[in-house]
Design a protein around this motif. Sequence first.
Motif, PDB file in Angstrom:
ATOM      1  N   SER A 326      -3.313  -9.326   2.425  1.00 10.54           N
ATOM      2  CA  SER A 326      -2.493  -8.114   2.297  1.00 10.54           C
ATOM      3  C   SER A 326      -1.296  -8.156   3.234  1.00 10.54           C
ATOM      4  O   SER A 326      -0.185  -7.802   2.832  1.00 10.54           O
ATOM      5  CB  SER A 326      -3.326  -6.858   2.503  1.00 10.54           C
ATOM      6  OG  SER A 326      -4.092  -6.936   3.663  1.00 10.54           O
ATOM      7  N   LEU A 415      -2.845  -5.922  17.951  1.00 10.62           N
ATOM      8  CA  LEU A 415      -2.370  -4.551  18.118  1.00 10.62           C
ATOM      9  C   LEU A 415      -3.482  -3.789  18.810  1.00 10.62           C
ATOM     10  O   LEU A 415      -4.568  -3.626  18.261  1.00 10.62           O
ATOM     11  CB  LEU A 415      -2.058  -3.910  16.761  1.00 10.62           C
ATOM     12  CG  LEU A 415      -1.686  -2.430  16.858  1.00 10.62           C
ATOM     13  CD1 LEU A 415      -0.342  -2.245  17.531  1.00 10.62           C
ATOM     14  CD2 LEU A 415      -1.678  -1.769  15.499  1.00 10.62           C
ATOM     15  N   ILE A 445      -5.182  -4.683   8.255  1.00 10.70           N
ATOM     16  CA  ILE A 445      -6.226  -5.290   9.095  1.00 10.70           C
ATOM     17  C   ILE A 445      -7.489  -5.617   8.307  1.00 10.70           C
ATOM     18  O   ILE A 445      -8.432  -6.162   8.871  1.00 10.70           O
ATOM     19  CB  ILE A 445      -6.590  -4.393  10.306  1.00 10.70           C
ATOM     20  CG1 ILE A 445      -7.129  -3.041   9.836  1.00 10.70           C
ATOM     21  CG2 ILE A 445      -5.386  -4.216  11.223  1.00 10.70           C
ATOM     22  CD1 ILE A 445      -7.656  -2.166  10.962  1.00 10.70           C
ATOM     23  N   ARG A 598     -23.245  -4.887  -4.506  1.00  9.69           N
ATOM     24  CA  ARG A 598     -22.361  -5.885  -5.106  1.00  9.69           C
ATOM     25  C   ARG A 598     -23.175  -6.911  -5.926  1.00  9.69           C
ATOM     26  O   ARG A 598     -24.160  -7.467  -5.425  1.00  9.69           O
ATOM     27  CB  ARG A 598     -21.565  -6.608  -4.013  1.00  9.69           C
ATOM     28  CG  ARG A 598     -20.443  -7.466  -4.569  1.00  9.69           C
ATOM     29  CD  ARG A 598     -19.589  -8.052  -3.462  1.00  9.69           C
ATOM     30  NE  ARG A 598     -18.624  -8.993  -4.011  1.00  9.69           N
ATOM     31  CZ  ARG A 598     -17.407  -8.652  -4.430  1.00  9.69           C
ATOM     32  NH1 ARG A 598     -16.997  -7.406  -4.347  1.00  9.69           N
ATOM     33  NH2 ARG A 598     -16.591  -9.567  -4.933  1.00  9.69           N
ATOM     34  N   LEU A 657      -9.266  -0.235  17.768  1.00  7.77           N
ATOM     35  CA  LEU A 657      -7.831   0.024  17.587  1.00  7.77           C
ATOM     36  C   LEU A 657      -7.543   1.525  17.681  1.00  7.77           C
ATOM     37  O   LEU A 657      -8.215   2.335  17.055  1.00  7.77           O
ATOM     38  CB  LEU A 657      -7.408  -0.508  16.211  1.00  7.77           C
ATOM     39  CG  LEU A 657      -5.968  -0.285  15.787  1.00  7.77           C
ATOM     40  CD1 LEU A 657      -5.007  -0.947  16.766  1.00  7.77           C
ATOM     41  CD2 LEU A 657      -5.744  -0.847  14.389  1.00  7.77           C
ATOM     42  N   SER A 693      -5.244  -2.032   1.696  1.00  7.45           N
ATOM     43  CA  SER A 693      -6.711  -2.115   1.687  1.00  7.45           C
ATOM     44  C   SER A 693      -7.325  -1.037   2.570  1.00  7.45           C
ATOM     45  O   SER A 693      -8.289  -1.280   3.277  1.00  7.45           O
ATOM     46  CB  SER A 693      -7.210  -3.517   2.052  1.00  7.45           C
ATOM     47  OG  SER A 693      -7.120  -3.800   3.414  1.00  7.45           O
TER      48      SER A 693
HETATM   49  C1  LIG Z   1     -17.030 -14.134   2.779  1.00  9.48           C
HETATM   50  C2  LIG Z   1     -16.148 -13.222   2.005  1.00  9.48           C
HETATM   51  C3  LIG Z   1     -15.997 -13.392   0.653  1.00  9.48           C
HETATM   52  C4  LIG Z   1     -15.160 -12.566  -0.067  1.00  9.48           C
HETATM   53  N1  LIG Z   1     -15.057 -12.752  -1.396  1.00  9.48           N
HETATM   54  C5  LIG Z   1     -14.271 -11.932  -2.106  1.00  9.48           C
HETATM   55  C6  LIG Z   1     -14.162 -12.081  -3.502  1.00  9.48           C
HETATM   56  O1  LIG Z   1     -14.816 -12.911  -4.085  1.00  9.48           O
HETATM   57  N2  LIG Z   1     -13.337 -11.258  -4.197  1.00  9.48           N
HETATM   58  C7  LIG Z   1     -12.616 -10.295  -3.563  1.00  9.48           C
HETATM   59  O2  LIG Z   1     -11.853  -9.581  -4.224  1.00  9.48           O
HETATM   60  N3  LIG Z   1     -12.713 -10.116  -2.246  1.00  9.48           N
HETATM   61  C8  LIG Z   1     -13.532 -10.905  -1.509  1.00  9.48           C
HETATM   62  N4  LIG Z   1     -13.642 -10.717  -0.173  1.00  9.48           N
HETATM   63  C9  LIG Z   1     -12.926  -9.621   0.456  1.00  9.48           C
HETATM   64  C10 LIG Z   1     -11.708 -10.131   1.233  1.00  9.48           C
HETATM   65  O3  LIG Z   1     -11.864  -9.624   2.504  1.00  9.48           O
HETATM   66  C11 LIG Z   1     -10.451  -9.683   0.582  1.00  9.48           C
HETATM   67  O4  LIG Z   1     -10.434 -10.221  -0.720  1.00  9.48           O
HETATM   68  C12 LIG Z   1      -9.170 -10.100   1.258  1.00  9.48           C
HETATM   69  O5  LIG Z   1      -9.206 -11.435   1.677  1.00  9.48           O
HETATM   70  C13 LIG Z   1      -8.873  -9.195   2.411  1.00  9.48           C
HETATM   71  O6  LIG Z   1      -7.588  -9.464   2.841  1.00  9.48           O
HETATM   72  P1  LIG Z   1      -6.900  -8.549   3.924  1.00  9.48           P
HETATM   73  O7  LIG Z   1      -5.594  -9.164   4.235  1.00  9.48           O
HETATM   74  O8  LIG Z   1      -6.866  -7.140   3.473  1.00  9.48           O
HETATM   75  O9  LIG Z   1      -7.876  -8.573   5.171  1.00  9.48           O
HETATM   76  P2  LIG Z   1      -8.350  -9.790   6.055  1.00  9.48           P
HETATM   77  O10 LIG Z   1      -8.411 -11.024   5.284  1.00  9.48           O
HETATM   78  O11 LIG Z   1      -9.588  -9.328   6.743  1.00  9.48           O
HETATM   79  O12 LIG Z   1      -7.178  -9.948   7.117  1.00  9.48           O
HETATM   80  C14 LIG Z   1      -6.961  -9.007   8.132  1.00  9.48           C
HETATM   81  C15 LIG Z   1      -6.255  -9.683   9.274  1.00  9.48           C
HETATM   82  O13 LIG Z   1      -5.915  -8.701  10.236  1.00  9.48           O
HETATM   83  C16 LIG Z   1      -6.156  -9.221  11.539  1.00  9.48           C
HETATM   84  N5  LIG Z   1      -6.350  -8.082  12.420  1.00  9.48           N
HETATM   85  C17 LIG Z   1      -7.341  -7.169  12.396  1.00  9.48           C
HETATM   86  N6  LIG Z   1      -7.173  -6.266  13.368  1.00  9.48           N
HETATM   87  C18 LIG Z   1      -6.032  -6.612  14.025  1.00  9.48           C
HETATM   88  C19 LIG Z   1      -5.320  -6.065  15.137  1.00  9.48           C
HETATM   89  N7  LIG Z   1      -5.745  -4.951  15.759  1.00  9.48           N
HETATM   90  N8  LIG Z   1      -4.194  -6.677  15.562  1.00  9.48           N
HETATM   91  C20 LIG Z   1      -3.743  -7.810  14.942  1.00  9.48           C
HETATM   92  N9  LIG Z   1      -4.392  -8.375  13.885  1.00  9.48           N
HETATM   93  C21 LIG Z   1      -5.515  -7.772  13.436  1.00  9.48           C
HETATM   94  C22 LIG Z   1      -7.392 -10.075  11.351  1.00  9.48           C
HETATM   95  O14 LIG Z   1      -7.517 -11.039  12.368  1.00  9.48           O
HETATM   96  C23 LIG Z   1      -7.117 -10.704   9.990  1.00  9.48           C
HETATM   97  O15 LIG Z   1      -6.416 -11.904  10.107  1.00  9.48           O
HETATM   98  C24 LIG Z   1     -14.468 -11.530   0.573  1.00  9.48           C
HETATM   99  C25 LIG Z   1     -14.627 -11.342   1.929  1.00  9.48           C
HETATM  100  C26 LIG Z   1     -15.461 -12.178   2.652  1.00  9.48           C
HETATM  101  C27 LIG Z   1     -15.635 -11.926   4.112  1.00  9.48           C
END
Ligand SMILES: Cc1cc2nc3c(=O)[nH]c(=O)nc-3n(C[C@H](O)[C@H](O)[C@H](O)COP(=O)(O)OP(=O)(O)OC[C@H]3O[C@@H](n4cnc5c(N)ncnc54)[C@H](O)[C@@H]3O)c2cc1C
Length: 801
Positions: A326, A415, A445, A598, A657, A693
């Motif tokens: 995201s 953050l 996040i 799920r 946070l 998200s």
């Molecule tokens: C094992 C696993 C399998 C999954 N499989 C699927 C699937 O099959 N299909 C599906 O749709 N979704 C799946 N997901 C859900 C997945 O989390 C999302 O699809 C998507 O990758 C989330 O992306 P995101 O960028 O929103 O969050 P994230 O990928 O969690 O990224 C958030 C980022 O923010 C950073 N962050 C957090 N807090 C702070 C802060 N205070 N300051 C600075 N940085 C910070 C973190 O370090 C991280 O890098 C799965 C998740 C997991 C854990």
Amino acid sequence: MASWQAHFVSLLLRTTFKPRLTKALEATDARRLLESGAAHKVPDDLDVQPGEVAGIPGEWVVRHGTVPKATLLHLHGGGYFACSARTHRPYTCFFAAQGFRVFAPNYRLAPEHPFPAAIDDVLRVYLSLVEALGGAGSLVVTGDSAGGGLTLALMQRIREASRPLPAAIALFSPWTDLATTGPSAIENEASCSMFVSEAIRRGAAGYLDGADALHPHASPLYADLRGLPPMLVHAAEREAMRDDSTRLVERARAAGVEVEFRLWPVVHHDWQMFQPFIPEARESLTIASEFLLARVAHTTTEAPAPRRTRDAVPDVEVCIVGSGFSGLGMAIRLEQSGIGSFCVLEQSGEVGGTWRDNTYPGCTCDIPSHLYSLSFAPKTDWSRMYPTQPEIRAYLHDCVEHFGLTNRIQLNTRLESAEYDEARGLWNVHTPTGSFSARFVVSAIGGLHRPAIPALPGIESFAGPSFHSARWDHGVDLRGKHVAVIGTGASAIQFVPQIASEVAQLDLYQRTAPWVLPKLDRAIGAREQWALRHVPLFRTLCRWRLYWRQELFAFGFTLKPQLLDRARRMGLRLLRKQVPSEALRAQLTPDYQPGCKRILISNDYFPTLTQPQVKLVSAGIREVRPHGVVTDDGIERRADVIIYGTGFQATDTLGPLRVTGRGGARLDEVWRGGMHAYYGTTVPRFPNFFMISGPNTGLGHNSVIFMFEAQIGYVLECITTMRRQGLRTLEVRAHVEADHNEAVQHRLRRTVWATGCKSWYLDANGRNVTLWPGFTFDYWRRLRRVDWRAYRTEGTESTPA
Ligand SMILES: Cc1cc2nc3c(=O)[nH]c(=O)nc-3n(C[C@H](O)[C@H](O)[C@H](O)COP(=O)(O)OP(=O)(O)OC[C@H]3O[C@@H](n4cnc5c(N)ncnc54)[C@H](O)[C@@H]3O)c2cc1C
């Protein structure tokens, strides 16, 4: 002794540049010549952003993640007819690296805009900065060559307007005498590496366009210098404009101005432009920085506090938090939309979010690859239908590279807190390495980044290694060990088959059996990859076919849970086929509606559980002991290693946070009774704060990337419209958000997720705060256009169209 680099560059200029500049009769020729070598490499820790102040374009240069010590306005040289903020990055970058927040305006140039257009422009910029900063105590001005003369002209205009002067100024080889009366213009004609007196006179005539060369705004040497701020002047001993400095210093001192002056041997006019190569240039700029900062430190204590202003200038326009799908998606769209001023904070040392953290064996995605990728960053060479973690991780790295985001991302920068400054309409963003201000904060996040470890009695007493699947300890050798795996969720069913064959004993502790369906995985061949790469229509059709296949599940999940009976039959059929033991089948048969938790997909999970060294334990865990796990039936099973496949704190994503909005509202407190937001994106009392998200945007049936893209487009529309219309703040109306959440919760009560099972979708109060209760296209449709009636905006009377 001057350095060899200074000797070398001076010689080079004298033999190559000077003859050409002397011959160039037209301003355009000279302009081309002066701007030809402008290719200063911006250091990685600096951010150069195009911007504008008071309608004058220019460049902001800041250092990532540091608290600016002061604001510096740099006026570039170039004889009033050439150069720009870009050509003068050697100055602006150097000062930014010293901790200044630097703005260099592209003021209007002669001959198209002769005297005094440049002065009018820089005065507007200066006054706007003073307004934004709430005073001039933390503001300094620097100028080189013609920019030095311009700085002095600016000082006079500020004084005439009875506005506050800056804390200090620094002038490098300033051009202060357009009448060219100093002896050095002739004496140094041969030794000067750049000018002959005739070329200087020609440049002056072009700028003056008939105005009097002795006008004090054109030639500040003849001005009344009384009351000017502390001034540093550095010039070269053998440059033609030497006496523009020496005489200025004399007159300024006589007028009672505090002046620090130095004449440098061997170096050429404006030698600081060569700061990457010439040690004397860096030395000069370092001395100047210290001079300026000392004055700022002295005066800022007396400066008035920042006050409410619509023109408050943020350090960065948009601050994105998180570099998973995201955050990177948001960054790409901002980059594409031309909003140059943004940064991405990432607490970890690498981008990728979920797909960086989860390195456990067998980690794959449950959504087909063509769908689990950003539509505006298609990947055509996925190796399998269901992508593996290394492949998704590499994809995200490729996105960073392809879209040139590397310099935007500040790794290892968490953050810690952000608070909204109502007076300035900006967010103050705090990280362990420094603080800065941002107009907009976009939280990306994620929802599944905080591992959940169950509060089992005795857990700390365990003597062996233990880790969560999202923090897999690859240093722990599982071969020949007794391994306890706690949890049978999405991660566990992927890594259990991978590790089962190498351990001596694997005890899998199950609280609830998951519904597991066959995984229709296969390799993607070279021909299919070729078609995906070269036939865009094929690629689009593939994506849409997969999208609608997944979307069909929404009928069952959200409208008629009975429709999921087909999934039930498929799951039971798989069990019958893969698990011969009736007793084991009974243990593995879920007692709730498919989809309530799920639904998982796997072809090797059930067969793994039939292996002799694998034991499925469905009794509850009573306690953990140093060398084993005890279940409610009193049996202690040996454990050398414990692996927690226990998921994430999905209903409390904020963790430590701290986000403080208007009136001191704290997001963690606002969410105490459960997370909520308007379409998971905005929250009342948190102006200009967006989430990707956020609450109730997760899915049980389709790719969340589709949801992210809907939110990213929405946030982008908010930001671009606000910028276009000069809006300062945007805040969702409380009753609109409350009504929205009531409607969401109402719809959720009719879904499969409310049919009685205990899942991570629900918070401690049993409220589903994670999932969207409908079709994803419906969500997309609702976010396609911003409904401005839902928002309170500030900064203009009108409602955006
Ligand atoms: C094992 C696993 C399998 C999954 N499989 C699927 C699937 O099959 N299909 C599906 O749709 N979704 C799946 N997901 C859900 C997945 O989390 C999302 O699809 C998507 O990758 C989330 O992306 P995101 O960028 O929103 O969050 P994230 O990928 O969690 O990224 C958030 C980022 O923010 C950073 N962050 C957090 N807090 C702070 C802060 N205070 N300051 C600075 N940085 C910070 C973190 O370090 C991280 O890098 C799965 C998740 C997991 C854990």
